[in-house]
Design a protein around this motif. Structure first.
Motif, PDB file in Angstrom:
ATOM      1  N   VAL A 199      -7.488  -3.402   9.853  1.00 19.15           N
ATOM      2  CA  VAL A 199      -7.744  -1.996  10.169  1.00 19.15           C
ATOM      3  C   VAL A 199      -6.531  -1.388  10.864  1.00 19.15           C
ATOM      4  O   VAL A 199      -6.049  -0.315  10.492  1.00 19.15           O
ATOM      5  CB  VAL A 199      -9.008  -1.862  11.051  1.00 19.15           C
ATOM      6  N   GLY A 235       2.727   7.829   7.632  1.00 19.64           N
ATOM      7  CA  GLY A 235       2.939   8.545   6.373  1.00 19.64           C
ATOM      8  C   GLY A 235       3.131   7.525   5.271  1.00 19.64           C
ATOM      9  O   GLY A 235       4.099   6.769   5.289  1.00 19.64           O
ATOM     10  N   VAL A 236       2.193   7.517   4.331  1.00 19.48           N
ATOM     11  CA  VAL A 236       2.233   6.503   3.288  1.00 19.48           C
ATOM     12  C   VAL A 236       3.554   6.560   2.533  1.00 19.48           C
ATOM     13  O   VAL A 236       4.005   7.629   2.136  1.00 19.48           O
ATOM     14  CB  VAL A 236       1.054   6.714   2.312  1.00 19.48           C
ATOM     15  N   PHE A 264      -3.678  -0.635   8.431  1.00 15.80           N
ATOM     16  CA  PHE A 264      -3.848   0.595   7.652  1.00 15.80           C
ATOM     17  C   PHE A 264      -3.608   1.824   8.520  1.00 15.80           C
ATOM     18  O   PHE A 264      -2.984   2.795   8.091  1.00 15.80           O
ATOM     19  CB  PHE A 264      -5.244   0.643   7.019  1.00 15.80           C
ATOM     20  N   MET A 265      -4.078   1.776   9.749  1.00 17.77           N
ATOM     21  CA  MET A 265      -3.869   2.910  10.662  1.00 17.77           C
ATOM     22  C   MET A 265      -2.370   3.170  10.835  1.00 17.77           C
ATOM     23  O   MET A 265      -1.917   4.306  10.799  1.00 17.77           O
ATOM     24  CB  MET A 265      -4.448   2.623  12.047  1.00 17.77           C
ATOM     25  N   ILE A 323      -5.599   9.032  16.829  1.00 19.92           N
ATOM     26  CA  ILE A 323      -5.174   8.973  15.422  1.00 19.92           C
ATOM     27  C   ILE A 323      -5.877  10.050  14.609  1.00 19.92           C
ATOM     28  O   ILE A 323      -5.255  10.765  13.817  1.00 19.92           O
ATOM     29  CB  ILE A 323      -5.488   7.581  14.820  1.00 19.92           C
ATOM     30  N   ILE A 324      -7.175  10.190  14.839  1.00 16.13           N
ATOM     31  CA  ILE A 324      -7.930  11.192  14.079  1.00 16.13           C
ATOM     32  C   ILE A 324      -7.359  12.583  14.331  1.00 16.13           C
ATOM     33  O   ILE A 324      -7.125  13.361  13.401  1.00 16.13           O
ATOM     34  CB  ILE A 324      -9.427  11.132  14.463  1.00 16.13           C
ATOM     35  N   MET A 354      -6.795  -4.783   0.507  1.00 11.97           N
ATOM     36  CA  MET A 354      -7.671  -5.301   1.556  1.00 11.97           C
ATOM     37  C   MET A 354      -7.379  -6.776   1.826  1.00 11.97           C
ATOM     38  O   MET A 354      -7.843  -7.324   2.821  1.00 11.97           O
ATOM     39  CB  MET A 354      -9.144  -5.141   1.168  1.00 11.97           C
ATOM     40  N   VAL A 399      -0.792   4.634   7.614  1.00 12.81           N
ATOM     41  CA  VAL A 399      -1.231   5.993   7.355  1.00 12.81           C
ATOM     42  C   VAL A 399      -0.688   6.953   8.409  1.00 12.81           C
ATOM     43  O   VAL A 399      -0.242   8.055   8.103  1.00 12.81           O
ATOM     44  CB  VAL A 399      -2.770   6.030   7.296  1.00 12.81           C
ATOM     45  N   LEU A 444      -8.003   5.555  18.809  1.00 13.65           N
ATOM     46  CA  LEU A 444      -8.556   5.912  17.494  1.00 13.65           C
ATOM     47  C   LEU A 444      -8.787   7.414  17.410  1.00 13.65           C
ATOM     48  O   LEU A 444      -8.491   8.060  16.405  1.00 13.65           O
ATOM     49  CB  LEU A 444      -9.865   5.152  17.260  1.00 13.65           C
ATOM     50  N   ILE A 484      -4.527  -0.368  -2.434  1.00 11.17           N
ATOM     51  CA  ILE A 484      -5.296  -0.435  -1.187  1.00 11.17           C
ATOM     52  C   ILE A 484      -5.616  -1.900  -0.978  1.00 11.17           C
ATOM     53  O   ILE A 484      -6.669  -2.387  -1.359  1.00 11.17           O
ATOM     54  CB  ILE A 484      -6.556   0.431  -1.273  1.00 11.17           C
ATOM     55  N   TYR A 487      -6.459  -7.771  11.900  1.00 10.84           N
ATOM     56  CA  TYR A 487      -5.309  -6.874  11.842  1.00 10.84           C
ATOM     57  C   TYR A 487      -5.391  -5.839  10.731  1.00 10.84           C
ATOM     58  O   TYR A 487      -4.590  -4.923  10.680  1.00 10.84           O
ATOM     59  CB  TYR A 487      -4.026  -7.692  11.672  1.00 10.84           C
ATOM     60  N   PHE A 518       0.830  -1.202   0.000  1.00  8.28           N
ATOM     61  CA  PHE A 518       0.000   0.000   0.000  1.00  8.28           C
ATOM     62  C   PHE A 518       0.868   1.256   0.000  1.00  8.28           C
ATOM     63  O   PHE A 518       0.730   2.137  -0.850  1.00  8.28           O
ATOM     64  CB  PHE A 518      -0.930  -0.016   1.225  1.00  8.28           C
ATOM     65  N   LEU A 529      -9.002  -1.477  -4.223  1.00 10.44           N
ATOM     66  CA  LEU A 529      -9.742  -1.761  -2.993  1.00 10.44           C
ATOM     67  C   LEU A 529     -10.828  -2.793  -3.255  1.00 10.44           C
ATOM     68  O   LEU A 529     -10.977  -3.768  -2.531  1.00 10.44           O
ATOM     69  CB  LEU A 529     -10.361  -0.468  -2.461  1.00 10.44           C
ATOM     70  N   GLY A 570       0.548  12.306   7.609  1.00 10.32           N
ATOM     71  CA  GLY A 570       1.225  11.329   8.441  1.00 10.32           C
ATOM     72  C   GLY A 570       2.473  11.902   9.085  1.00 10.32           C
ATOM     73  O   GLY A 570       2.898  13.025   8.799  1.00 10.32           O
TER      74      GLY A 570
END
Ligand SMILES: Nc1ncnc2c1ncn2[C@@H]1O[C@H](COP(=O)(O)OP(=O)(O)OP(=O)(O)O)[C@@H](O)[C@H]1O
Ligand SMILES: Nc1ncnc2c1ncn2[C@@H]1O[C@H](COP(=O)(O)OP(=O)(O)OP(=O)(O)O)[C@@H](O)[C@H]1O
Ligand SMILES: NC(N)=O
Ligand SMILES: [Mg+2]
Ligand SMILES: [Mg+2]
Lengths: 232, 381, 536, 389, 259
Positions: free
Chosen positions: C468, C478-479, C471-472, C516-517, C273, C475, C513, C271, C466, C265, C339, C526
């Protein structure tokens, strides 16, 4: 020697290249001229293999390369400086240059020859900066340098002077001349900047609406003649 | 100078209007067929089918809402399940209150509160016995949450996958929150065992028919509304946001408010979808907020064809229809079929089901999608 | 229990000289073991232990290992493989019909453990004595056991064991009626103190109903309070270090789970999944390798994990390459479509595993060298399995970093991901690089799966648990930023583990969470976002 | 028709597939068994299997489909309480039958449901009583550890009230919840360890599903043995242990109404039949097939339903409900189970097993007689006098 | 064309843009170094300078894309550019053409122009906007001007490089900005096109304030006429003056024009 025979190309249903033919010899600089949107870039992309050719044939040193992938053509010795520079934005300048040597053995690719740094001193200064951070002109220089490092037999330049300062244009002109004079390399130069092309070219090809409308030796074709084809 | 330059794209073509009217009429006739004809009659539509269609319409409304932000504005939300669920919970609160003392504990409180020893309603349940207040919540809760969240996110210029992932984080956090029994929304079980709505028996066929018609009305209304929006100049601005946000700023648009507008609208539509869903399926629980549910919504949109409004509706019906069919007919293998469908659609139907129709149409007309370069104008000049 | 131990201790001392003299055990002693009166069985254990001979040890050990069987005639047999040794006769023979395992419950098992470790205190083997002494200290010595400890101390020569025993004795001395003894004990415990002493010390400081202190001696109370403080600060220091370690280990798990995704990713923009399912494939490969080892190399079973690593890498690599060639390859430049397609892939992979291996989890055992852990700061256990995962994560990260940044392949990978067409034009075989890159990301996910198999479930849903989080992590960091992924994972791990004790697991997770937001609001690209023009 | 359709409503995909798949299979086996003996009222049973995919609204949809489209005579299904809650309205509305085979929190009694799993008093309370007994280790302090949802919450609420009635102080009870799928138990295990320093401690685990393995692995990691801090679980059975390396779990407990390891002829044949069925149908991992409590409850439920239909001579819901009262069945648990005359729950024996190294349980305690269910726990206020429908 | 003075913009001192002591540094590298520059109302100013001199960066500062590390930038007397966002600046009356053409590739040529058109660009007016016939005429005239009439329904993404350049110029004109920034407008244009662009700029002269960055000396000579040309070098002004003066400047020859 690059030989292009009756190449046709379409975007959807629009016939962009209509039977284009030309040849570029070693030690020769061929200038490809034409107004905006006549299909110059499209032709160069076809030569590099970025776009497929619908009909026609492209051969290089006697070998039919019409169906080869771009990287295979690069390995066969064709280098390309695309319009819009296309540098690797997040690689450093140095890494960008190393990418130019992707076709060479890793030993050869270990060092960047001083020649390019001499020609484009700003690249040396900025070798640790990311390519994408450079100014437009600097990126253009980087793109040219990258192609030179490939040690190609044919170099395809799509408007290499775009966005470059006059003094460096002169330098680039000198380089092209030098490369030409060295005699082991063919040069296909697509240009809008007529004076520049005129100074360097051995031969001209002028395109209009996807067709070659004029071609010949620079010496034979008068400036006036060529300019007439370019006029709107 | 040019008659072709319409001041505004037409809302629908004449053909599309006709099609919409016919489909709406047919859909509206279903509950009548259910009520009028007795079971066993050739024209009878079973309550099972009716319930299924009603459920799919709710999904379709959610998919439509998602398309507005994703298809037209390029904002991929992996958290629309949250808005759907919030709308559902808001309506669910009313439905819980409407149970009255008919719950197992015969208390004025919902069973789960009795059983957690709650003596009275927490403040956020205030006034939820009023239907209209709850309807207001259906709109306000997802709307306000989306607005606030969107305001900060868009102001910080969070884009692309970053935005997608924080919407996912948001719905995930909400799911965990709603799972907690202490939060006061029934924990894992959520709300269920509804008895009546506005005094009517919620399971009565007539009530079902009315709910069905209301859902249909909302779906069609939302489709027209969305179509109206995307054909306006604002619609073009939205697509500008999608394709080149910075360019848009340099010609003087503030993307923040445009994004916020569709984002909030989309959340509200999604909330309404959830609110319509809950009385018809009889349960709302936090798993509606799970990441997978939101991703499924995205799948509906993509399968149907994003950026087409009608596509997502088709997608929601197709995917869920197949799912209903497969889970009953091939209970062991249906995931293979569904998974394969997703892959094949992506590979071979780039623009989704709707795109396929368009391609077919284009093929029939033998006119390529891509208009030829008009060299004439150049020569003329 | 206490009563029994007293019997045990007394008899041990008496029977000490008689060690190994007996040949067989009185059947009457053994008989209750086969019965079902729990008290009688406990007493029988104590009595057998009191024999303090090898046979007794054998019987008790068999009881502990579930290899003691009853015969239809009410006797017992120690069963090894297909033969039984009768402790009453000393005879070994084939198993008669109708034998049945002696049911051992926790109470009995506790008594057996106590008896065996009591016997071990006087064992000639230093290691056994040390283990027994430590067990004693950990579990606490009751006043009744004091006798035994005192006895053992008298003959103990090893300084370390002596110290341990002394501490154990001090614990017991806390109950002594003699104030001076209690005081000495309190002082002695100040720097060995384990948390298990807390209640006893606390009790000393409490007031009785009539207002008098439970501990009449004021000085002693002061000393106890000091020791208590000492213990408390030790405990809170250990807790802090513990949280730090737990955070690091959780972070490593997240990192291993996310690292493959950081490539597929982060670098390639897919993406993915199905990433979770690649983890799952790694874990199932581990399971299969374990099965093969069980079947063919039972002797080397402990090392199945070492073999599982390359296997998992290559299986996941192969699956990744297959996916890339058949599906992903058509989707470059259309990230959102990836995705959808990978979601489909994920469904298919999950259901395939369900079909082949069943919907239930499969068993992956930790190799024995992973069992247990080192104890630091008195009470903090750092499990070997966790340590192994931390080290493993570090190694994998280092390897990935080297590949991407120090090899030509890595350069090509990065170039292709940034500008596929141009990379092609300079002579990079892009589709091979794509394939290798996706394969590498998948292979690393496979390695992650091996690690995950050691700490959790191996089942069809493993990946979903795992995805979710992965991805957290990517991201948040920083991608496209490997360093970001590392810091992101470790950061989340630490924050989580310091929050959890305060907020509880559920609210803690919610808080993470929300964190993170909010964090992304501050840094929309990121943690390790690139700045400047090159990003556009 | 010459067959009687029955519905099987268990998740075959999604998070619950892990537990529910084997219930579907055992139900099919039971139906085969009944058919082999000539079926019910001379008609063969025909199973209609659907997959509600661990999705609660889909459970409701599928229930409706089974009842109104496939017209099944009864539905056997559901595992989680929420799935049961979500299908209830359907069964009530259509007046049809659901057999629910899983231990649950009680606080429910529906005319259209028969509960063949345990109510809290048939599982949780005896287990805690055992822990407090001398043989159970005489626990004084309790950690009530669960997944955060209704079943653990209610169970723990009941247990807390029960413990209070036994004189356990609030400070000696710790209630801890984790989210679904929680996978990192380091902190919680460290806390249990700390808590256990204060006196003989037992853990009552209502952790559900996938969190169990990481929890037990962490317990092992921290060196907490069953002899120090025993854990009694209500959702861990043979099927769950198949996926666990049981070496570190030795001696930890589970409370159920049935264990595969109980020795009696009925069970022997049940287990044998199941293994043969698994092998014959080539179920994945058939070689290690095990039985467990909900499987037994499913088995019992289907048989009792068949008996009731025979008795009622009809599949009519109300007639079958009437005929169910007082039905008896010789169950694999070794007891003859009776359907209560009034409360739709089975009278069930309570057994406590310790985990053995082979993944089986050795029964260390059991009731002499089956215990009547108290779906309305007397430990919850307001439940007095609510034991009937 | 529109009136030069827009409400709110205060150009009483005659200048429309003031840059004073602007410095921009990227990780320590000073792309712009204490740059001072004024542009008067109605002036057409050419900026030349070596690659990397900071010309584009300067435009980034003016349009709000990059925040100056220090220094002030004012639009008229009253707009402090350093505190404004991109769209506020655009709305205040600064339009820009980028070095690489950027148009909305998924929109038609017509829609590109329509979006750029001067109007109330907030949400509600946009939602209810209808095109008046004047506006249609305006678009049509621009289409003719950029020679894309007849192609208004083509997607902009399908245009050639040069055509995109023109479209972007067209969008700029639709915006009716007071200050136009052009970053290499003729790069990639044929000589004939270049000449036409020069013509166009000469027409616009006086109606808008214009800042042009170009490396094409022929073009610059053509449009600079007797106006001021600024030479940037290493982030600050190296020379300023009429074209012939600048071209004769030894330092400019050294760093820029070459020999
Ligand atoms: N991807 C595309 N799809 C459809 N048409 C295209 C595409 N790319 C270019 N064209 C059209 O093909 C024609 C030739 O384009 P090309 O880029 O080759 O021109 P050019 O001669 O290089 O022009 P310039 O001098 O402006 O670079 C143009 O009319 C252009 O609009
Ligand atoms: N984000 C950045 N990070 C590092 N250096 C940067 C960044 N942006 C610009 N630069 C550097 O700042 C200098 C000025 O760049 P700028 O693009 O303004 O030059 P320019 O005058 O427009 O050049 P050209 O004529 O080539 O377009 C260049 O040396 C460039 O490498
Ligand atoms: N009923 C249960 N175990 O959820
Ligand atoms: Mg071109
Ligand atoms: Mg520039």
């Amino acid at each position: 020697m690059l030989q292009v025979e009756h190449v046709n190309q379409y975007y959807g249903s629009s016939h962009t290249l209509r039977g284009v033919s030309l040849t570029v010899e070693k030690g020769q600089c061929m200038a490809l001229l034409g107004r905006n949107g006549v299909g110059k870039t499209t032709l160069l992309k076809c030569l590099m293999g970025v776009l497929p050719v619908a009909r026609g044939k492209v051969s290089w040193n006697g070998r039919d390369i019409t169906k080869l992938k771009p990287h295979q053509r690069a390995r066969a010795g064709i280098a390309y400086v695309p319009q819009g520079r296309e540098i690797f934005a997040r690689l450093t300048v140095e890494e960008n240059l190393t990418m130019g040597m992707a076709t060479l053995s890793s030993r050869e690719a270990a060092t960047i020859s001083g020649e390019v740094y001499e020609l484009f001193p700003v690249l040396k200064e900025m070798k640790h900066r990311r390519g994408g951070d450079l100014s437009g002109g600097q990126q253009q220089q980087l793109a040219i340098a990258r192609a030179m490092l490939q040690k190609p037999g044919l170099i395809i330049l799509d408007e290499p002077t775009e966005g470059i300062q006059p003094s460096i244009i002169k330098d680039i002109g000198r380089v092209i001349r030098m490369l030409r004079e060295r005699g082991d390399m063919g040069i296909l130069l697509c240009e809008q900047y007529f004076d520049f092309a005129h100074e360097l070219a051995d031969k001209f090809v002028v395109m209009s609406r996807g067709e070659v409308v004029a071609s010949g030796d620079a010496a034979e074709m008068g400036e006036e003649h060529v300019r007439r084809h370019l006029a709107v | 100078m040019n008659a072709r330059i319409a001041s505004r794209k037409s809302l629908f073509s004449r053909r599309a209007w006709t099609a919409l009217a016919v489909v709406t009429m047919v859909a509206a006739a279903l509950p009548l067929l259910n009520l009028v004809f007795p079971a066993g009659h050739a024209l009878h539509i079973s309550s099972y089918v009716l319930g299924l269609v009603a459920k799919f319409m709710c999904f379709a409304l959610a998919a439509l809402a998602l398309d507005l932000v994703w298809g037209y504005t390029g904002i991929l939300s992996l958290g629309h399940g949250l808005f759907f669920a919030l709308g559902g919970y808001a309506h669910g609160m009313y439905l819980m209150r409407a149970i009255g003392r008919d719950g197992v504990y015969q208390s004025h409180l919902p069973d789960f509160m009795v059983f957690l020893d709650w003596k009275e309603y927490p403040w956020y349940w205030a006034m939820t016995d009023n239907f209209w207040y709850c309807m207001l919540l259906v709109v306000l809760v997802p709307g306000v949450l989306a607005f606030v969240f969107g305001y900060f996110a868009f102001r910080s210029r969070i884009k692309g996958v970053y935005f997608s992932i924080i919407t996912q984080a948001l719905t995930y956090a909400a799911m965990l929150l709603f799972f907690r029994n202490d939060t006061g929304f029934g924990g894992n079980n959520g709300f269920t065992d509804f008895k009546r709505i506005l005094g009517f028996d919620i399971t009565a066929p007539a009530t079902r028919a009315v709910l069905y018609i209301v859902t249909l009305a909302f779906l069609v209304g939302a489709l027209v509304l969305c179509r109206w929006i995307v054909t306006s100049r604002l619609g073009r601005v939205l697509q500008g946001v999608r394709d080149s946000e910075s360019r848009l700023m340099f010609i003087g648009y503030d993307p923040l408010w445009f994004k916020l507008f569709v984002w909030t609208l989309s959340a509200v539509l999604c909330g309404i979808a959830g609110a319509l869903y809950v009385p018809q399926v009889g349960i709302i629980n936090p798993s509606e907020m799970s990441a997978a549910n939101s991703i499924e919504m995205v799948v509906w949109v993509a399968i149907g064809g994003r950026g087409t409004l009608v596509g997502p509706i088709v997608g929601a019906f197709t995917v869920n229809g197949l799912k209903s069919w497969f889970t009953a007919s091939f209970p062991d293998l249906w995931l293979f079929a569904l998974g394969l469908l997703f892959i094949l659609v992506t590979l071979f139907m780039r623009k989704g089901i709707l795109g396929l129709f368009e391609d077919l149409k284009a093929l029939r007309r033998k006119t390529p999608a891509d208009a030829p370069v008009e060299e004439k104008s150049k020569e003329a000049a | 229990m206490a009563h029994l131990l007293r019997i045990l201790a007394a008899s041990l001392i008496l029977g000490f000289a008689a060690l190994s003299a007996h040949a067989a055990i009185d059947p009457n002693l053994l008989k209750p073991l086969a019965g079902d009166d729990p008290d009688a069985r406990i007493e029988a254990v104590a009595r057998i232990a009191a024999l303090a001979n090898d046979d007794a040890r054998k019987v008790l050990q068999a009881l502990k290992d579930d290899s003691l069987y009853t015969t239809p005639d009410g006797g017992v047999l120690v069963v090894t493989d297909d033969s039984g040794w009768n402790p009453a006769t000393g005879a070994t023979g084939p198993l008669p019909d109708g034998v049945d395992g002696v049911v051992v419950n926790n109470r009995l098992r506790g008594a057996v453990d106590g008896a065996l470790s009591g016997m071990a205190l006087l064992s000639p083997d230093v290691a056994q004595r040390r283990a027994a002494a430590e067990a004693l200290l950990e579990r606490g010595v009751s006043p009744e056991q004091l006798l035994l400890v005192t006895k053992a101390l008298a003959v103990e020569t090893d300084a370390g064991i002596r110290a341990t025993l002394q501490s154990a004795k001090a614990v017991a001395d806390l109950q002594s009626p003699d104030a001076a003894v209690r005081k000495a004990a309190v002082l002695a415990l100040a720097d060995t103190g384990t948390a298990s002493l807390r209640p006893q010390l606390q009790a000393m400081l409490e007031k009785n109903a009539d207002g008098s202190y439970a501990e009449p001696d004021g000085d002693l109370r002061l000393a106890a309070a000091n020791t208590l403080n000492e213990i408390d600060s030790r405990v809170s220091r250990a807790e802090f270090v513990g949280n730090l370690f737990y955070g690091l280990s959780l972070g490593s798990v997240l990192l291993l789970a996310a690292l493959g995704l950081a490539i597929t990713f982060g670098l390639m923009g897919i993406i993915n999944m199905a990433h979770g399912e690649l983890l799952m494939i790694g874990a199932y490969t581990t399971y299969l390798v374990q099965a093969v080892f069980r079947q063919y190399f039972p002797g080397a079973l402990d090392w199945y994990l070492v073999a599982a690593l390359p296997c998992a890498f290559f299986v996941a690599f192969a699956v990744g390459v297959l996916l890339e060639r058949t599906v992903i390859r058509w989707l470059y430049g259309r990230p959102l479509e990836t995705l959808l397609a990978t979601w489909g892939i994920s469904l298919i992979l999950m259901q395939s595993v369900r079909t082949v291996f069943g919907a239930q989890n499969v068993e992956v055992a930790n190799p024995s060298w992973m069992a247990g852990g080192v104890t630091v700061m008195g009470s903090l256990v750092l499990p070997y399995s966790r340590i192994a995962i931390i080290i493993f994560a570090a190694l994998v990260v280092a390897a990935v970093w080297l590949i991407l940044n120090k090899t030509r392949l890595g350069l090509f990978v990065r170039a292709v991901m940034q500008n596929r067409r141009m990379a092609d034009c300079v002579g990079v075989p892009t589709s091979r690089i794509d394939m290798m890159t996706f394969g590498l990301g998948s292979g690393i996910a496979g390695l992650g799966g091996v690690a995950l198999s050691q700490i959790g479930n191996v089942g069809p849903d493993l990946g979903q648990a795992y995805i979710v989080d992965s991805f957290m992590v990517v991201v948040l960091g920083g991608v496209g930023q490997l360093a970001g992924t590392v810091i992101g994972a470790l950061g989340l791990g630490e924050v989580n583990k310091f929050l959890e004790p305060v907020a509880g697991a559920v609210l803690g997770k919610i808080a993470i969470l929300v964190f993170i937001i909010i964090f992304i609001q501050r840094r929309p690209q990121g943690m390790f976002a690139l700045k400047g023009r090159s990003v556009e | 028709a010459d067959t009687i359709k029955v519905g099987i409503l268990h998740s075959l995909s999604g998070t619950m597939a892990i537990s529910e798949t084997s219930l579907k299979d055992v139900a099919l086996m039971t139906i085969d068994e009944i058919n082999a003996k000539g079926g019910v009222m001379g008609k063969k049973l025909e199973a209609v299997v659907v997959d509600p995919a661990s999705n609660w609204p889909l459970f409701a949809e599928k229930a409706r489909q089974l009842v109104s489209k496939d017209k099944v005579a009864a539905v056997f299904g559901c595992w989680t309480s929420v799935s049961r809650k979500s299908v209830l309205p359907v069964f009530k509305e259509t007046n049809s039958l659901l057999f629910y085979p899983v231990q649950y929190e009680g606080e429910e009694l529906e005319k259209n449901v028969f509960y063949t799993g345990a109510a809290p008093n048939q599982q949780a309370i005896p287990a805690v009583e055992y822990l407090m007994s001398k043989d159970g280790g005489g626990a004084k302090r309790f950690v009530l550890l669960g997944t955060d949802y209704v079943y653990p919450r209610t169970t723990n609420k009941i247990l807390r009230a029960f413990l209070k009635s036994k004189g356990v102080k609030d400070s000696d009870i710790q209630e801890v919840y984790t989210p679904f799928g929680h996978a990192d138990y380091q902190t919680i295990v460290a806390n249990i360890k700390k808590f256990s320093a204060g006196g003989k401690t037992a853990v009552v685990s209502t952790i559900n599903g996938d969190s169990n393995v990481p929890f037990y692995k962490e317990l092992g990691n921290a060196g907490l043995k069953a002899t120090d801090v025993p854990v009694v679980a209500f959702s861990v059975g043979e099927e769950e242990l198949r996926g666990v390396d049981t070496k570190p779990l030795l001696g930890h407990l589970a409370a159920w109404n049935y264990f595969e390891s109980v020795k009696n002829p009925t069970n022997a044949s049940f287990v044998k039949k199941w293994k043969a069925y698994a092998a014959a149908k080539k179920l994945p991992n058939a070689a290690t097939a095990v039985t467990n409590d909900p499987m037994e409850a499913t088995y019992v439920g289907i048989h009792m339903w068949a008996q009731a239909v025979e008795k009622a001579k009809s599949t009519d819901t109300d007639k079958v409900i009437a005929a169910m009262a007082g039905q008896t069945f010789k169950a694999p648990s070794g007891y003859t189970l009776t359907m209560d005359m009034t409360n739709h729950h089975l009278h069930k024996p309570v057994m406590i097993g310790e985990i053995k190294s082979d993944g089986q349980f050795s029964v260390v305690w059991k009731t002499k007689e089956p215990v009547r269910a108290q779906p309305w726990s007397p430990f919850i206020q307001g439940n007095e006098g609510k034991q009937k429908l | 064309m529109s009136a030069l003075k827009r409400e709110g913009l205060d150009t009483t001192h005659g200048a429309i843009l003031y840059l004073s002591d602007i410095t921009v540094s990227f990780d320590g590298f000073r792309a712009i170094n204490k740059l001072n520059l004024d542009i008067s109302v109605g002036e057409l100013r050419c900026i030349i300078g070596p690659n990397g001199a900071g010309k584009t960066t300067m435009m980034d500062v003016i349009t709000g894309k990059t925040r100056p590390t220090s220094g002030t930038a004012f639009f008229g007397q009253n707009y402090d550019l350093a505190t404004m966002t991109e769209y506020e600046i655009a709305h205040a009356g600064i339009g820009r053409k980028f070095q690489r053409p950027t148009v909305f590739e998924q929109h038609t040529v017509f829609e590109n122009l329509e979006l750029a058109m001067k109007m109330d660009k907030r949400v509600r007016p946009t939602l209810f906007a209808r095109l008046t016939s004047e506006q249609e005429d305006k678009i049509a005239s621009i289409l003719r001007l950029i020679r894309l009439n007849g192609q208004e329904d083509r997607l902009a993404g399908l245009l050639s490089h040069g055509q995109k350049q023109w479209l972007e110029i067209g969008m700029l004109l639709m915006q009716e900005p007071q200050l136009i920034l052009l970053d290499e407008p003729v790069a990639g244009m044929s000589d004939a096109e270049t000449a036409r662009t020069a013509e166009l700029l000469n027409e616009l002269r006086g109606k808008h304030s214009i800042m042009v960055v170009e490396h094409d000396m022929g073009f610059v000579t053509e449009i600079a006429q007797q106006g001021k040309v600024t030479v940037l070098h290493e982030g600050s002004v190296l020379a300023e003056g009429r074209m012939d003066q600048v071209q004769a400047d030894e330092r400019v020859i050294d760093v820029y024009l070459g020999r």
